[in-house]
Design an enzyme around this catalytic site. Structure first.
Site, PDB file in Angstrom:
ATOM      1  N   HIS A   1      -5.061  11.306  23.479  1.00  0.00           N
ATOM      2  CA  HIS A   1      -5.120  12.103  24.687  1.00  0.00           C
ATOM      3  C   HIS A   1      -4.768  11.321  25.942  1.00  0.00           C
ATOM      4  O   HIS A   1      -4.013  11.805  26.769  1.00  0.00           O
ATOM      5  CB  HIS A   1      -6.400  12.898  24.871  1.00  0.00           C
ATOM      6  CG  HIS A   1      -6.100  14.064  25.771  1.00  0.00           C
ATOM      7  ND1 HIS A   1      -5.364  15.147  25.356  1.00  0.00           N
ATOM      8  CD2 HIS A   1      -6.299  14.258  27.088  1.00  0.00           C
ATOM      9  CE1 HIS A   1      -5.159  15.960  26.362  1.00  0.00           C
ATOM     10  NE2 HIS A   1      -5.711  15.457  27.433  1.00  0.00           N
TER      11      HIS A   1
ATOM     12  N   TYR B   1      -2.010  11.088  29.856  1.00  0.00           N
ATOM     13  CA  TYR B   1      -2.205  10.715  31.249  1.00  0.00           C
ATOM     14  C   TYR B   1      -1.336   9.527  31.627  1.00  0.00           C
ATOM     15  O   TYR B   1      -0.951   9.376  32.778  1.00  0.00           O
ATOM     16  CB  TYR B   1      -3.688  10.471  31.535  1.00  0.00           C
ATOM     17  CG  TYR B   1      -4.461  11.729  31.282  1.00  0.00           C
ATOM     18  CD1 TYR B   1      -4.257  12.839  32.092  1.00  0.00           C
ATOM     19  CD2 TYR B   1      -5.308  11.851  30.200  1.00  0.00           C
ATOM     20  CE1 TYR B   1      -4.900  14.029  31.840  1.00  0.00           C
ATOM     21  CE2 TYR B   1      -5.959  13.043  29.938  1.00  0.00           C
ATOM     22  CZ  TYR B   1      -5.747  14.131  30.752  1.00  0.00           C
ATOM     23  OH  TYR B   1      -6.368  15.312  30.492  1.00  0.00           O
TER      24      TYR B   1
ATOM     25  N   HIS C   1       1.729  24.291  24.567  1.00  0.00           N
ATOM     26  CA  HIS C   1       0.935  23.657  25.625  1.00  0.00           C
ATOM     27  C   HIS C   1       1.491  22.292  26.000  1.00  0.00           C
ATOM     28  O   HIS C   1       1.732  22.005  27.166  1.00  0.00           O
ATOM     29  CB  HIS C   1      -0.524  23.527  25.176  1.00  0.00           C
ATOM     30  CG  HIS C   1      -1.333  22.621  26.047  1.00  0.00           C
ATOM     31  ND1 HIS C   1      -1.744  22.995  27.309  1.00  0.00           N
ATOM     32  CD2 HIS C   1      -1.776  21.352  25.875  1.00  0.00           C
ATOM     33  CE1 HIS C   1      -2.419  21.999  27.856  1.00  0.00           C
ATOM     34  NE2 HIS C   1      -2.446  20.979  27.011  1.00  0.00           N
ATOM     35  N   PHE C   2       1.714  21.430  24.989  1.00  0.00           N
ATOM     36  CA  PHE C   2       2.104  20.083  25.412  1.00  0.00           C
ATOM     37  C   PHE C   2       3.557  20.017  25.859  1.00  0.00           C
ATOM     38  O   PHE C   2       3.923  19.132  26.633  1.00  0.00           O
ATOM     39  CB  PHE C   2       1.719  19.000  24.388  1.00  0.00           C
ATOM     40  CG  PHE C   2       2.391  19.033  23.057  1.00  0.00           C
ATOM     41  CD1 PHE C   2       3.704  18.665  22.917  1.00  0.00           C
ATOM     42  CD2 PHE C   2       1.673  19.376  21.922  1.00  0.00           C
ATOM     43  CE1 PHE C   2       4.314  18.667  21.671  1.00  0.00           C
ATOM     44  CE2 PHE C   2       2.273  19.373  20.677  1.00  0.00           C
ATOM     45  CZ  PHE C   2       3.596  19.021  20.555  1.00  0.00           C
ATOM     46  N   HIS C   3       4.369  20.970  25.429  1.00  0.00           N
ATOM     47  CA  HIS C   3       5.716  21.002  25.993  1.00  0.00           C
ATOM     48  C   HIS C   3       5.677  21.440  27.462  1.00  0.00           C
ATOM     49  O   HIS C   3       6.408  20.911  28.290  1.00  0.00           O
ATOM     50  CB  HIS C   3       6.629  21.922  25.179  1.00  0.00           C
ATOM     51  CG  HIS C   3       7.209  21.239  23.967  1.00  0.00           C
ATOM     52  ND1 HIS C   3       6.531  21.127  22.784  1.00  0.00           N
ATOM     53  CD2 HIS C   3       8.391  20.594  23.776  1.00  0.00           C
ATOM     54  CE1 HIS C   3       7.272  20.458  21.907  1.00  0.00           C
ATOM     55  NE2 HIS C   3       8.411  20.123  22.488  1.00  0.00           N
TER      56      HIS C   3
ATOM     57  N   ARG D   1       1.539  25.609  13.380  1.00  0.00           N
ATOM     58  CA  ARG D   1       2.538  24.627  13.778  1.00  0.00           C
ATOM     59  C   ARG D   1       2.829  23.712  12.594  1.00  0.00           C
ATOM     60  O   ARG D   1       2.205  23.813  11.555  1.00  0.00           O
ATOM     61  CB  ARG D   1       2.041  23.824  14.981  1.00  0.00           C
ATOM     62  CG  ARG D   1       0.806  22.993  14.706  1.00  0.00           C
ATOM     63  CD  ARG D   1       0.242  22.386  15.974  1.00  0.00           C
ATOM     64  NE  ARG D   1       0.989  21.220  16.374  1.00  0.00           N
ATOM     65  CZ  ARG D   1       0.443  20.117  16.915  1.00  0.00           C
ATOM     66  NH1 ARG D   1      -0.854  20.043  17.087  1.00  0.00           N
ATOM     67  NH2 ARG D   1       1.169  19.099  17.268  1.00  0.00           N
ATOM     68  N   ARG D   2       3.799  22.814  12.772  1.00  0.00           N
ATOM     69  CA  ARG D   2       4.206  21.822  11.773  1.00  0.00           C
ATOM     70  C   ARG D   2       4.665  22.466  10.471  1.00  0.00           C
ATOM     71  O   ARG D   2       4.439  21.938   9.405  1.00  0.00           O
ATOM     72  CB  ARG D   2       3.073  20.846  11.435  1.00  0.00           C
ATOM     73  CG  ARG D   2       2.514  20.109  12.617  1.00  0.00           C
ATOM     74  CD  ARG D   2       1.588  19.015  12.161  1.00  0.00           C
ATOM     75  NE  ARG D   2       0.709  18.629  13.237  1.00  0.00           N
ATOM     76  CZ  ARG D   2      -0.554  19.032  13.351  1.00  0.00           C
ATOM     77  NH1 ARG D   2      -1.081  19.809  12.432  1.00  0.00           N
ATOM     78  NH2 ARG D   2      -1.269  18.636  14.359  1.00  0.00           N
TER      79      ARG D   2
END
Lengths: 264, 541
Positions: free
Chosen positions: B215, B219, B366-368, B429-430
């Site tokens: 995580h 950042y 989300h992470f894209h 996913r995956r």
């Protein structure tokens, strides 16, 4: 200018406030997460606060005495497999295996190629052969024919046999009948939890202990898939083949068997 | 005076070249598993591509941007030549060699394990060793950031460390500590297995170690973007930074609370107790603090710019902003994506809500949106802003820049919104193959097709970005004015010592890591029978 006070001192408000607030958040969340929330959980019966804390910390706890442990009502395989297993067999091992294999020729052919709808062993993965032999011996896989033949084999004998058959050249079908793989082989059926056969059985990827299927007799393959689907065969420790075969239709079982039988 | 120009350019060009290579892979993946293309029948190709895309976009690209931008900040914020230039080149060489060592086995299909490794899957050792080299190269950068700051402090006793440098060093420390988790996993668990010294692995422990990295790495990716918010945006649009102190506190908060939260990636994992999951959930929620502080400070700074430019009234300052300036446009689009992505993140961090989206396409969306959208668009802005100072050439394709930033924004929204939606519908996913002929998921076909369109817009935008940079590289030479970072409305006069160094904050960071990770790791290590046989991928018999 930067002020010159000592940072690590309780007289420094930055130090006191940051350490104090951080510690307070950690302690309050720990009390909530390890004590209060577990005790609110209706399904859990804790003996006390310490029990709740241990549970929330993820401690592996032994089941309380008297708890019934569910065991399979049949024998499960005892073979633990890892990918490095049985790699790099010596020439002596292969030679000993060749001698031991004389007793197998009636069904599995002189050079591991069967004429009798029994599996072709030539070029099969050594781990697969070894595991099946052990399973026949322990009774995890049931066969009236194989059981007496493996009864007196030692562990070393079974390793030698595996090395010998793995060493033999694979079957080659003179005119491969199989064309494009059927859907069930190429793609599986994701919504029924069926992976493509090739994901474990070669082609796309091969997983330890999954057999090399190409060129095996169609009758044998179909029988085994049916045995898996009814649970009559159950030496797949994770039930992976039973779960797959149970979800396959009869047409898919035939298509997959015919396809692999017709591969070179 | 500046001796790091070539160094920074080398970092950024290698970063953007890898970005340009990995970007079309992502679109290809979207395309071949959409209803627009028949199933390729070989999932290995799909996972090979995902591994290459993830490894490049997650490890190589942002690390190089952070390193290059960090070197740039060091010289321009401290206003003196950087110390350790040769070491910096060594670090760069390690990253380049590591990237090649990692990508070759991936390209050959010998390490299709995805960039998050997923033991007990095991690929070719060169892949993992390559990733370790990339990390070691970046640790050289961490050391150099620290050394340069401390030497400057020694030579300027009593002076506040310039804010851009302070923020950059905070980012480098965060990375140094967060990379330790994956490093432990690779060095003590995965690489011994990949080299054939062991044949079993404790996959649960490996996941805990990876969550330590997984995580806070986000950042670390985010740091250059946040540094740009504070130190580039107000200056570029003709304003002032609202508060230098607020900026320092935001970066300090990131340092403390970004680390002890990674187990929210493992909410469904059985090897971690629910108490620790709750603890990580709480600290994840706290990450909203530095982000909220940042959004407030930057909006205030932008408002100052609007009012300085003659904007009046409650909203009149918005109209007065220089919207045709790519930096202004970039930060606005970035904030919109940060808002949506952050809202999604709040759902992921909450223990019960996460259960509904865990391992679905929601997470990929989300992470894209957060990284590929809010953060990467600021990487573009950084490049546009500093490029003339690196090349000594003009960079004035402003129309192209705006088109690039808009297409990136539109593409990212069109890509990720349907992605979130199918995730809510339960699309996992995956997975390499979705059978849209099946009535159970036939309804998702339209959404997936929209995402393919969004991906295509992103590829177009990526090409535009590279075109702008190449044009900048071939434009007529010029001598740009000295580079400036934003100036605060009130530059620090009497800065508390605590806000000028990191000792206290690093202490809190390590202490919280021990509190939140110590027991789960120790417990896994002490529990016998937790290792499972590895599954080698890419083996051909």
């Amino acid at each position: 200018m930067v002020t010159r006070e000592t940072i690590a001192s309780f007289r420094n408000p930055w130090f006191t406030a940051s350490v104090g607030i951080t510690a307070a958040i950690a302690i309050v969340s720990a009390i909530v997460g390890f004590v209060w929330l577990p005790l609110q959980h209706p399904g859990e019966r804790f003996k006390g606060v310490w029990d709740a804390i241990c549970s929330a910390a993820g401690l592996v706890r032994n089941a309380a005495s008297g708890t019934q442990i569910v065991r399979a009502h049949y024998l499960t395989t005892s073979v633990e497999i890892d990918p490095q297993m049985l790699r790099g067999a010596s020439a002596e091992s292969i030679g000993r295996g060749a001698t031991l294999a004389l007793r197998c020729t009636m069904c599995h052919g002189a050079r591991g190629l069967s004429q009798a709808d029994t599996p072709n062993l030539a070029g099969e993965y050594p781990v697969t052969i070894y595991k099946e032999l052990v399973d026949f011996k322990t009774g995890a896989r049931v066969s009236a024919v194989m059981a007496p033949l493996v009864a007196d084999l030692s562990d070393a004998d079974m390793r030698d046999l595996a090395a010998y058959y793995a060493y033999l050249p694979r079957v080659s079908v003179p005119e491969p009948a199989a064309g494009e793989p059927p859907r069930i082989v190429a793609s599986g059926a994701p919504l029924r939890g069926i992976a493509p056969c090739g994901a474990c059985h070669g082609e796309v990827d091969s997983k330890a202990s999954a057999a090399w299927l190409e060129g095996q007799p169609a009758v044998y393959l179909r029988t085994q898939l049916e045995a898996f689907s009814t649970g009559a065969r159950h030496n797949d420790i994770g039930a992976q083949m039973r779960n797959i075969a149970r979800q396959m239709t009869a047409t898919e079982i035939s298509a997959a068997s015919e396809f692999y039988a017709g591969r070179p | 005076m500046w001796n790091s120009r070539r160094l920074v350019l080398a970092h950024l060009w290698f970063a953007f070249a890898s970005f340009g290579t990995a970007l079309p892979l992502g679109e290809w993946q979207m395309f071949i598993r959409s209803p627009l293309h028949p199933w390729i029948s070989d999932p290995e190709w799909y996972y090979r591509s995902v591994t290459a895309h993830g490894t490049t976009m997650a490890y190589v690209f942002p690390t190089l941007v952070a390193m290059g931008f960090g070197y740039f900040v060091t010289e321009h914020a401290l206003r003196r030549p950087m110390v350790g230039l040769r070491w910096a080149w060594l670090g760069f060489a390690l990253v380049v060699v590591g990237t090649i060592a990692a990508i070759v086995p991936v390209a050959l299909g010998r390490a299709s394990v995805l960039y998050t490794f997923y033991p007990p899957l095991i690929g070719h050792p060169s892949y993992y060793i390559g990733v370790v080299l990339v990390v070691v190269g970046s640790w050289v950068w961490v050391a150099l950031m620290s050394i340069n700051m401390y030497r400057w402090k020694r030579d300027n006793p009593g002076a506040p460390v310039p804010f851009p440098m302070f923020a950059t060093v905070a980012g480098s420390y965060l990375w140094a500590w967060t990379a330790v988790g994956a490093a432990l996993e690779l060095l003590f668990q995965i690489i011994p297995v990949a080299l054939g010294w062991r044949s079993t692995i404790d996959a649960g422990l490996a996941r805990v170690f990876f969550s330590w990295t997984l995580h806070a790495i986000v950042y670390f990716w985010l740091m250059p973007a946040y540094i740009a918010y504070y130190t580039i945006v107000p200056r570029a649009i003709g304003g002032r930074l609202f508060s230098d102190t607020m900026g320092r506190i935001a970066f300090i908060l990131f340092l403390i609370v970004a680390m002890p939260i990674g187990i929210h990636h493992a909410f469904e994992d059985p090897q971690v107790g629910s108490g620790f999951k709750y603890l990580h959930s709480v600290f994840t929620a706290l990450v909203t603090l530095p982000t909220s502080l940042t959004v407030f400070t930057i909006c205030a700074s932008v408002e100052i710019a609007g009012r300085l430019r003659g904007g009046k009234g409650v909203l009149g300052w918005l109209k007065a902003l220089p919207w045709r300036n790519p930096v202004m446009l970039g930060v606005a689009l970035s904030f919109v994506m940060l808002g949506f992505g952050g809202a999604g993140g709040l759902i992921n961090m909450s223990y019960p809500l996460n259960a509904t989206v865990h391992n679905t396409q929601w997470i990929t969306g989300h992470f894209h949106l957060i990284f590929g959208g809010a953060i990467v668009i600021m990487y573009f802005v950084i490049a546009y802003d500093i490029w003339p100072h690196l090349t000594g050439r003009t960079l004035d394709s402003f129309g192209l820049m705006r088109a690039q930033l808009w297409t990136w924004f539109i593409g990212m929204i069109v890509l990720t919104f349907p992605w979130h939606w199918v995730g809510i519908l339960g699309m996992p996913r995956r997975m390499a193959f979705y059978d849209y002929a099946d009535p159970a998921i036939a309804a998702q076909a339209a959404s997936v097709t929209m995402s393919v369109g969004g991906g295509a817009i992103l590829v177009l935008s990526g090409v535009l970005f590279l075109v702008v940079l190449v044009r900048g590289q071939t434009a007529p030479q010029t001598e740009p004015a000295a580079y400036r970072f934003s100036v605060a409305v009130r530059p620090p006069r009497a800065l508390p010592a605590a806000l000028n160094g990191f000792g206290l904050w690093l202490g809190l960071m390590v202490a919280l890591t021990i509190v939140n990770y110590g027991f789960p790791i120790a417990h896994s290590l002490a529990t016998p029978g937790t290792a499972v046989p590895v599954v080698e991928v890419g083996e051909r018999w």
